[in-house]
Design an enzyme around this catalytic site. Sequence first.
Site, short mmCIF file in Angstrom:
data_model
loop_
_atom_site.label_atom_id
_atom_site.label_comp_id
_atom_site.label_asym_id
_atom_site.label_seq_id
_atom_site.Cartn_x
_atom_site.Cartn_y
_atom_site.Cartn_z
N GLN A 122 0.83 -1.20 0.00
CA GLN A 122 0.00 0.00 0.00
C GLN A 122 0.87 1.25 0.00
O GLN A 122 0.35 2.37 -0.06
CB GLN A 122 -0.90 0.00 1.24
N ASN A 123 2.19 1.06 0.06
CA ASN A 123 3.12 2.19 0.13
C ASN A 123 3.44 2.73 -1.26
O ASN A 123 3.39 2.00 -2.25
CB ASN A 123 4.41 1.76 0.83
N HIS A 140 -1.35 1.44 -4.48
CA HIS A 140 -1.67 2.86 -4.54
C HIS A 140 -0.70 3.65 -5.42
O HIS A 140 -0.62 4.87 -5.32
CB HIS A 140 -1.69 3.46 -3.12
N CYS A 199 2.29 19.61 -18.56
CA CYS A 199 2.71 18.46 -19.36
C CYS A 199 3.50 18.94 -20.57
O CYS A 199 3.07 19.85 -21.28
CB CYS A 199 1.50 17.65 -19.79
N SER A 240 0.69 -2.78 8.74
CA SER A 240 -0.52 -2.07 8.33
C SER A 240 -1.65 -2.31 9.32
O SER A 240 -1.88 -3.45 9.75
CB SER A 240 -0.98 -2.52 6.94
N SER A 241 -2.36 -1.24 9.67
CA SER A 241 -3.55 -1.38 10.51
C SER A 241 -4.77 -1.74 9.67
O SER A 241 -5.82 -2.04 10.20
CB SER A 241 -3.82 -0.06 11.26
N ASN A 265 2.09 -6.15 13.20
CA ASN A 265 1.90 -4.70 13.24
C ASN A 265 1.93 -4.21 14.68
O ASN A 265 1.35 -4.85 15.55
CB ASN A 265 0.56 -4.33 12.60
#
Length: 291
Positions: A122-123, A140, A199, A240-241, A265
């Site tokens: 998720q990092n 992510h 861009c 991770s929670s 965790n």
Amino acid sequence: SVSRPSPNSAFVPASLPPDPAKVEELQHFVSNSKRLFVMTGAGISTESGIPDYRSEGVGLYARTDRRPVQHAEFVRSASARQRYWARNFVGWPQFSSHQPNTAHLVLRDWEKLGKLHWLVTQNVDALHTKAGSQRMTELHGCTHRVFCLACGDQILRAELQEHFEALNPTWKAEAFGVAPDGDVFLTDEQVRNFQVPACRKCGGVLKPDVTFFGDTVSQEKVNFVHQRLAESDSMLVAGSSMQVYSGYRFALAAREKQLPIAVLNIGPTRLDHFASLKLNSRCGELLPLIV
């Protein structure tokens, strides 16, 4: 006694040393796994010096009233993008220099040994990539990549830093603290004159290739991860929670498939009431004990 973080780990919550009995339980769990599905969160990177959001006492939410940028605000507001990119510009040299810690390297080794079937992080810090993990999905996205919201053109974040410098040759700002996703805290006055490049292909809006708060992970990526989970025989959550649903949904799917789930965790998680095993230890301290 309490296990003290290393000098690089001011953002790691205090924790007791690993309980030998629990270590043995995790060893048994991993030994029995043939196709291990691993999901990591911010708690695996705090030992590399990157703060997280939710850790008790040391997370961003505990230390400040600051909140991360929301997707809708970034897309809608030029001033929000200016603020985000100014903070990101100042924080990038330090954030991009962070290196993997022991936990990242252990998971890479498990992959090489054929123990780890798939890793989902998720990092957005690229530390698993730096460690050498390949069988991996960045749920992510990653701050090391940037893309155009209009035409989709991609650019490396390191290359964009050069464009920022060219547009802002005399702009300087002193940071007030570091945030989890590579940016720093700046005042509105500091960011007022910061110039943001468009861009290079179409003049559109540039955005980091990450899922901001309020945005959703693509269905294609979600389906891909579900397929990898379906091929697995157990699940390990590290650091991770699982408060964010985009990751939590895979734990729910693992429970539905009746897969054994281990959670490593510091502090409570959403999985504690149905996990087969829960360990309150630092990832970098406990994972190297597993062979």
